[in-house]
Design an enzyme around this catalytic site. Structure first.
Site, PDB file in Angstrom:
ATOM      1  N   LYS A  54       0.845  -1.199   0.000  1.00 41.87           N
ATOM      2  CA  LYS A  54       0.000   0.000   0.000  1.00 41.87           C
ATOM      3  C   LYS A  54       0.879   1.247   0.000  1.00 41.87           C
ATOM      4  O   LYS A  54       2.098   1.165   0.222  1.00 41.87           O
ATOM      5  CB  LYS A  54      -0.940  -0.018   1.211  1.00 41.87           C
ATOM      6  CG  LYS A  54      -0.242  -0.038   2.564  1.00 41.87           C
ATOM      7  CD  LYS A  54      -1.217  -0.444   3.662  1.00 41.87           C
ATOM      8  CE  LYS A  54      -0.515  -0.689   4.969  1.00 41.87           C
ATOM      9  NZ  LYS A  54      -0.727   0.284   5.989  1.00 41.87           N
ATOM     10  N   ARG A 111      -9.856  -0.007  15.168  1.00 47.08           N
ATOM     11  CA  ARG A 111     -10.133   0.766  13.943  1.00 47.08           C
ATOM     12  C   ARG A 111     -11.224   0.044  13.151  1.00 47.08           C
ATOM     13  O   ARG A 111     -12.395   0.338  13.310  1.00 47.08           O
ATOM     14  CB  ARG A 111      -8.866   0.903  13.076  1.00 47.08           C
ATOM     15  CG  ARG A 111      -7.692   1.564  13.749  1.00 47.08           C
ATOM     16  CD  ARG A 111      -6.528   1.802  12.789  1.00 47.08           C
ATOM     17  NE  ARG A 111      -6.172   0.631  12.002  1.00 47.08           N
ATOM     18  CZ  ARG A 111      -5.043   0.481  11.318  1.00 47.08           C
ATOM     19  NH1 ARG A 111      -4.140   1.452  11.326  1.00 47.08           N
ATOM     20  NH2 ARG A 111      -4.786  -0.600  10.626  1.00 47.08           N
ATOM     21  N   TYR A 119      16.484  30.741   5.238  1.00 43.80           N
ATOM     22  CA  TYR A 119      15.383  31.542   5.802  1.00 43.80           C
ATOM     23  C   TYR A 119      15.530  31.690   7.308  1.00 43.80           C
ATOM     24  O   TYR A 119      15.863  30.723   8.015  1.00 43.80           O
ATOM     25  CB  TYR A 119      14.041  30.851   5.543  1.00 43.80           C
ATOM     26  CG  TYR A 119      13.564  30.920   4.113  1.00 43.80           C
ATOM     27  CD1 TYR A 119      13.228  32.148   3.525  1.00 43.80           C
ATOM     28  CD2 TYR A 119      13.419  29.764   3.366  1.00 43.80           C
ATOM     29  CE1 TYR A 119      12.780  32.197   2.216  1.00 43.80           C
ATOM     30  CE2 TYR A 119      12.961  29.807   2.061  1.00 43.80           C
ATOM     31  CZ  TYR A 119      12.639  31.034   1.496  1.00 43.80           C
ATOM     32  OH  TYR A 119      12.189  31.077   0.203  1.00 43.80           O
ATOM     33  N   MET A 156      11.930  24.793   0.621  1.00 44.56           N
ATOM     34  CA  MET A 156      11.144  23.894  -0.231  1.00 44.56           C
ATOM     35  C   MET A 156      12.048  23.120  -1.192  1.00 44.56           C
ATOM     36  O   MET A 156      11.824  21.945  -1.465  1.00 44.56           O
ATOM     37  CB  MET A 156      10.101  24.688  -1.015  1.00 44.56           C
ATOM     38  CG  MET A 156       9.121  23.810  -1.778  1.00 44.56           C
ATOM     39  SD  MET A 156       7.950  24.756  -2.765  1.00 44.56           S
ATOM     40  CE  MET A 156       6.955  25.545  -1.524  1.00 44.56           C
TER      41      MET A 156
HETATM   42  C1  LIG Z   1      -4.134  -4.456   8.393  1.00 45.27           C
HETATM   43  C2  LIG Z   1      -2.664  -4.370   8.151  1.00 45.27           C
HETATM   44  N1  LIG Z   1      -1.943  -5.492   8.038  1.00 45.27           N
HETATM   45  C3  LIG Z   1      -0.605  -5.475   7.832  1.00 45.27           C
HETATM   46  C4  LIG Z   1       0.079  -4.279   7.735  1.00 45.27           C
HETATM   47  C5  LIG Z   1       1.584  -4.286   7.537  1.00 45.27           C
HETATM   48  O1  LIG Z   1       2.221  -3.763   8.669  1.00 45.27           O
HETATM   49  P1  LIG Z   1       3.829  -3.610   8.728  1.00 45.27           P
HETATM   50  O2  LIG Z   1       4.182  -2.614   7.675  1.00 45.27           O
HETATM   51  O3  LIG Z   1       4.075  -3.088  10.109  1.00 45.27           O
HETATM   52  O4  LIG Z   1       4.407  -4.943   8.482  1.00 45.27           O
HETATM   53  C6  LIG Z   1      -0.625  -3.089   7.849  1.00 45.27           C
HETATM   54  C7  LIG Z   1       0.091  -1.805   7.756  1.00 45.27           C
HETATM   55  O5  LIG Z   1      -0.066  -0.899   8.481  1.00 45.27           O
HETATM   56  C8  LIG Z   1      -2.037  -3.131   8.054  1.00 45.27           C
HETATM   57  O6  LIG Z   1      -2.738  -2.004   8.173  1.00 45.27           O
END
Ligand SMILES: Cc1ncc(COP(=O)(O)O)c(C=O)c1O
Length: 365
Positions: free
Chosen positions: A35, A129, A258, A306
């Site tokens: 992700k 969550r 700055y 920047m």
């Molecule tokens: C639901 C879930 N599983 C697994 C992971 C992977 O976690 P990590 O990057 O700490 O291994 C995440 C990342 O935040 C997550 O949100």
């Protein structure tokens, strides 16, 4: 051509880290979490490297991220969307043949109404969550999924809140709650894939591995405990470099940047490096970071702007125009890790690589 700033991603390191994590597993499979554009490393190349290292699943947070993997030709690997989905996002995720995390009967019904899909029921064992906190409600969601033609109940999952905090008892409590519920799930739905562990849990406790671990941060060679990744045999995959674009003498009383946050007390030279918070190199590094030039640490002096930072190159200067400047990475015996940068900012290594902005081109090798 010298680019102002470049993020080099070592795909061999991602592959090696994935292999190293797999060696910690007995029978469990490994799901590479890619992700947020692969934690800033590039989701598609990172996914390819992790698959080459033995990952057999991928996970993302958003529907569009699943779409991106499929569009890149990653067709034959399950992709799990971990995050919550709006109705429109659910359409995108299902069209991408992604697995969906569910915890409400309404989501199961919505998936059935769209012609079906693969689901993993999520129990909230303490993260607070996503997922339902009620194990019986989660069992009912699983039963509803099982009963819907077209909906395939694939997995049972949870997520740990404190796996990275050593000596903390809450991890054990979550693991206990999940183990009990997963036992019921397996009894009713044999063949499901049970999964819970992130990187920290994977390295901390084999009892958390179940059938599949979901490792993100560690596949990028970042230490899930915020410590030095080297002793855990993790190789940082991302290096951020720029170059010395100007070197100038600074007399006592003269300043750089700055707000004049650096005023020279003695004669020195500044080296100007064209990178700044517009690249994701945060302003909070003002007077609070080192950069490697010719294998030496030069202190960042003055305010991060920047597009530029200034280093104290000494007198006589140890840097010359055209020299490489390494903001994250190693040269010679010196190393600047994401963990060091995170400590300086009071944050975590995840945010260092995720924080790199699109202006920095990524080069994968
Ligand atoms: C639901 C879930 N599983 C697994 C992971 C992977 O976690 P990590 O990057 O700490 O291994 C995440 C990342 O935040 C997550 O949100």
């Amino acid at each position: 051509m010298t680019v102002r700033a470049l993020a080099r991603v070592d795909l061999g390191a991602i592959q090696a880290n994935t292999r190293r994590l797999r060696r910690a597993l007995r029978d469990a499979q490994l799901c590479a979490v890619v992700k947020a554009d692969g934690y800033g490393h590039g989701a598609v190349p990172a996914a390819g490297a992790a698959l080459a290292g033995g990952a057999t699943w991928l996970a993302v947070a958003a529907a569009q991220e699943a779409r991106e993997l499929r569009d890149a030709g990653i067709d034959d690997v399950p992709v799990l969307v971990l995050g919550a989905l709006s109705p429109e996002e659910l359409d995108v995720a299902l069209a991408a043949r992604a697995d969906i995390a569910v915890w409400r009967p309404e989501t199961v019904a919505a998936i059935a109404a769209r012609g079906g899909g693969r689901v993993h029921v999520k129990l909230d064992t303490g993260m607070g969550r996503l997922g339902t906190r009620d194990p019986d409600a989660a069992l009912r969601v699983a039963a509803a999924a099982d009963a819907e033609p077209g909906v395939e109940l694939v997995g049972a999952m949870t997520h740990f809140a404190t796996a990275d905090e050593r000596g903390d008892a809450f991890f054990g409590e979550q693991l206990e709650r999940f183990t009990a519920w997963a036992g019921h799930m397996r009894a009713v739905h044999p063949g499901i894939v049970v999964h819970a562990a992130n990187s920290a849990a994977t390295l901390r406790d084999p009892a958390s591995h179940f059938d599949l671990v979901r490792t993100g941060v560690a596949i990028y060679g970042l230490d899930p405990f915020g410590e030095d990744p080297a002793p855990r045999d993790l190789r940082p995959a991302l290096e951020l470099s720029s170059w010395v674009a100007a070197v100038k003498p600074v007399a006592p009383g003269e300043s750089a940047g700055y707000g004049r946050r650096f005023v020279a007390e003695h004669a020195t030279h500044t080296a100007t490096v064209p990178v700044g918070y517009g690249d994701g190199y945060r302003r909070a590094f003002t007077n609070n970071a080192d950069v490697l030039v010719r294998g030496r640490r030069l202190p960042l002096v003055g305010t991060v702007s920047m597009d530029n930072i200034t280093l104290d190159a000494g007198d006589p200067p140890v840097a010359a125009v055209g020299d490489e400047a390494v903001l994250l990475g190693s040269r010679g015996g010196e190393r600047i890790t994401a963990e060091e940068l995170a400590r300086r900012l009071g944050t975590i290594n995840y945010e260092i690589t995720c924080g790199l902005l699109p202006r920095v081109p990524r080069s994968h090798a």
